[in-house]
Write a protein that holds these residues in place. Structure first.
Motif, PDB file in Angstrom:
ATOM      1  N   UNK A  26       0.818  -1.213   0.000  1.00 55.55           N
ATOM      2  CA  UNK A  26       0.000   0.000   0.000  1.00 55.55           C
ATOM      3  C   UNK A  26       0.853   1.265   0.000  1.00 55.55           C
ATOM      4  N   UNK A  27       2.007   1.203   0.651  1.00 56.44           N
ATOM      5  CA  UNK A  27       2.871   2.381   0.744  1.00 56.44           C
ATOM      6  C   UNK A  27       3.751   2.554  -0.487  1.00 56.44           C
ATOM      7  N   UNK A  28       3.890   1.493  -1.297  1.00 58.72           N
ATOM      8  CA  UNK A  28       4.795   1.572  -2.444  1.00 58.72           C
ATOM      9  C   UNK A  28       4.210   2.355  -3.599  1.00 58.72           C
ATOM     10  N   UNK A  29       2.894   2.468  -3.684  1.00 57.61           N
ATOM     11  CA  UNK A  29       2.286   3.197  -4.789  1.00 57.61           C
ATOM     12  C   UNK A  29       0.815   2.884  -4.906  1.00 57.61           C
ATOM     13  N   UNK A  30       0.083   3.633  -5.725  1.00 57.57           N
ATOM     14  CA  UNK A  30      -1.362   3.448  -5.843  1.00 57.57           C
ATOM     15  C   UNK A  30      -1.760   2.190  -6.598  1.00 57.57           C
ATOM     16  N   UNK A  31      -0.810   1.570  -7.305  1.00 56.30           N
ATOM     17  CA  UNK A  31      -1.140   0.401  -8.125  1.00 56.30           C
ATOM     18  C   UNK A  31      -0.645  -0.917  -7.531  1.00 56.30           C
ATOM     19  N   UNK A  32       0.343  -0.863  -6.653  1.00 53.53           N
ATOM     20  CA  UNK A  32       1.050  -2.071  -6.239  1.00 53.53           C
ATOM     21  C   UNK A  32       0.117  -3.125  -5.670  1.00 53.53           C
ATOM     22  N   UNK A  33      -0.779  -2.712  -4.788  1.00 50.69           N
ATOM     23  CA  UNK A  33      -1.683  -3.670  -4.160  1.00 50.69           C
ATOM     24  C   UNK A  33      -2.790  -4.133  -5.102  1.00 50.69           C
ATOM     25  N   UNK A  34      -2.984  -3.430  -6.211  1.00 48.09           N
ATOM     26  CA  UNK A  34      -4.056  -3.763  -7.150  1.00 48.09           C
ATOM     27  C   UNK A  34      -3.541  -4.494  -8.379  1.00 48.09           C
ATOM     28  N   UNK A  35      -2.294  -4.923  -8.355  1.00 41.38           N
ATOM     29  CA  UNK A  35      -1.762  -5.683  -9.477  1.00 41.38           C
ATOM     30  C   UNK A  35      -0.802  -4.908 -10.349  1.00 41.38           C
ATOM     31  N   UNK A  36      -0.500  -3.681  -9.966  1.00 39.33           N
ATOM     32  CA  UNK A  36       0.420  -2.880 -10.757  1.00 39.33           C
ATOM     33  C   UNK A  36      -0.308  -2.022 -11.781  1.00 39.33           C
ATOM     34  N   UNK A  37       0.416  -1.063 -12.310  1.00 41.28           N
ATOM     35  CA  UNK A  37      -0.162  -0.169 -13.299  1.00 41.28           C
ATOM     36  C   UNK A  37      -0.329  -0.839 -14.647  1.00 41.28           C
TER      37      UNK A  37
ATOM     38  N   UNK B  47      10.667   6.797  -3.920  1.00 44.82           N
ATOM     39  CA  UNK B  47      10.411   5.783  -4.943  1.00 44.82           C
ATOM     40  C   UNK B  47       8.939   5.409  -5.063  1.00 44.82           C
ATOM     41  N   UNK B  48       8.048   6.249  -4.580  1.00 42.72           N
ATOM     42  CA  UNK B  48       6.613   5.972  -4.668  1.00 42.72           C
ATOM     43  C   UNK B  48       6.202   5.765  -6.126  1.00 42.72           C
ATOM     44  N   UNK B  49       5.526   4.660  -6.389  1.00 45.99           N
ATOM     45  CA  UNK B  49       5.025   4.300  -7.722  1.00 45.99           C
ATOM     46  C   UNK B  49       6.146   4.015  -8.723  1.00 45.99           C
ATOM     47  N   UNK B  50       7.327   3.652  -8.223  1.00 44.86           N
ATOM     48  CA  UNK B  50       8.440   3.345  -9.130  1.00 44.86           C
ATOM     49  C   UNK B  50       9.009   1.945  -8.919  1.00 44.86           C
ATOM     50  N   UNK B  51       8.477   1.188  -7.961  1.00 46.90           N
ATOM     51  CA  UNK B  51       9.010  -0.131  -7.631  1.00 46.90           C
ATOM     52  C   UNK B  51       7.916  -1.168  -7.825  1.00 46.90           C
ATOM     53  N   UNK B  52       8.228  -2.249  -8.519  1.00 42.36           N
ATOM     54  CA  UNK B  52       7.261  -3.303  -8.780  1.00 42.36           C
ATOM     55  C   UNK B  52       7.022  -4.208  -7.586  1.00 42.36           C
ATOM     56  N   UNK B  53       5.969  -5.018  -7.688  1.00 41.37           N
ATOM     57  CA  UNK B  53       5.573  -5.868  -6.588  1.00 41.37           C
ATOM     58  C   UNK B  53       6.607  -6.895  -6.189  1.00 41.37           C
TER      59      UNK B  53
END
Length: 387
Positions: free
Chosen positions: A17-28, A323-329
């Motif tokens: 959840x803290x890594x970015x808005x997409x990480x917990x939802x499967x990525x952008x 690195x928000x929204x720049x690191x993959x799952x």
């Protein structure tokens, strides 16, 4: 040991959840298959499972703390109120400075509700817990089915525009940008906590009932009972986790999210129970050193929880790397393993020098209303070892 184990699950969920808005939802939209698989597995196996274990243990320790106060001949109510107040203050600071998804403030408020329900018998507590779970699941399922029937799937391009401001805020340089972003996200985080508060309270009550029956003391090393519990609960929990992940990440679209959450509320306790019993089975078969590492981590679980948020905030926000929204799952999961391993090692070493972790010592002093010893040779205060 169970607390120390639960820390890893909490870390995995919070980091996604803290890594970015997409990480917990499967990525952008451009996420790799591996990152999407990592998010799917996190939802199926971790999300909604480990806060239940922490909540169960919170209710369990509530009974132990009440007994300790009785044995010490002191009133439990003022002690409990001071503890809840201390948790709330720590949680509020955590939410503003590090992570708006903080759970400590919710625990503090629900702790007061638990105090009012402390007189329930174990069967009555379990009935109330089951009612809370069923009511929340029905609410989520009803609203989710209405969403499926009448709403449109979220357009990825529109979602990207909505979260663009959040991404910029967390990447911004300077310390002030992060608390401002947290304060902006706080209302939605508090709304989520309020929505799932019945689930947390149900776990509190299950822990209360279990402690009154001495469940862990009676069954913690009963291998036959532990194996039977895993055999019964694991298929139900895994099936529910898979269905939840299908609704939240893939292959279903965003309209099915709340339906998946309803399934999670109903089945996550089974997977949580199988995890806990499976861990106790495993630790009974391995070297004592492994159990000692988890036990040491559990003794300073609050310190570790806040440290996790601090490290994640430095990595992903303007406090540090941005690195928000720049690191993959996949990379996030790998970082989780490294951070958790470091916490286990450092926690074990620290617990050889101190009786409590730094934040635990502070909360204990607030709870008892006096300064307490923190070293292994420190003095027990008011006989409250159970706290």
């Amino acid at each position: 040991m169970l607390r120390g184990f639960a820390l890893f699950g909490i870390l995995v969920v919070n980091s996604s959840l803290m890594a970015g808005p997409y990480t917990a939802l499967g990525g952008g939209p451009e996420a790799s298959i591996a990152d999407r698989a990592a998010a799917w597995a996190t939802t199926a196996l971790f999300t909604g499972k480990f806060y239940l274990l922490f909540s169960f243990l919170f209710g369990y320790s509530f009974v132990l703390q009440e007994r300790a106060a009785r044995q010490a001949g002191v009133a439990f109510a003022p002690r409990h109120l001071r503890r809840a107040t201390g948790l709330f203050v720590i949680g509020a600071a955590h939410a503003v400075l590090l992570y708006p998804g903080d759970i400590l403030t919710t625990y503090a408020v629900l702790a007061l509700v638990l105090y009012g329900l402390r007189g329930l018998s174990p069967p009555a507590a379990l009935r109330v817990a089951a009612g809370l779970v069923l009511a929340l699941a029905a609410l989520l399922l009803g609203y989710g089915l209405l969403t499926v029937a009448f709403a449109e799937p979220v357009d990825p391009a529109r979602y990207a525009r909505l979260v663009a401001g959040t991404v910029d805020a967390y990447r911004a340089d300077g310390f002030l940008s992060v608390p401002k972003a947290h304060l902006k996200d706080l209302p939605s985080a508090l709304g989520a906590d309020l929505l799932y508060a019945p689930d947390m309270l149900a776990a509190f009550l299950a822990g209360l009932a279990a402690a009154k029956c001495g469940l862990v003391e009676r069954r913690g090393r009963d291998r036959r009972w532990l194996r039977r519990t895993v055999a019964r609960c694991l298929p139900v929990g895994l099936t529910g986790g898979v269905l939840t992940a299908c609704c939240a990440a893939w292959p279903m679209d965003s309209r099915w999210f709340l339906v998946g959450q309803a399934v999670s509320v109903l089945t996550a306790p089974a997977l949580t129970a199988s995890y806990a019993c499976g861990l106790l089975l495993l630790l009974d078969s391995v070297r004592p050193a492994a159990a000692g590492l988890l036990a040491a981590a559990g003794r300073m679980a609050l310190t570790h929880y806040l440290t996790q948020s601090l490290v994640l905030a430095v990595v992903f926000t303007g406090y540090g790397c941005g690195l928000y929204d720049q690191v993959g799952g996949v990379a996030v999961l790998a970082g989780d393993v490294l951070l958790y391993a470091a916490q286990l090692v450092c926690g074990a070493r620290l617990m050889r020098l101190m009786r409590y972790g730094p934040v635990e010592s502070l909360l204990r002093a607030v709870t008892l209303g006096r300064r307490t010893g923190g070293s292994p040779t420190g003095t027990w205060v008011s006989g409250s070892r159970a706290g």
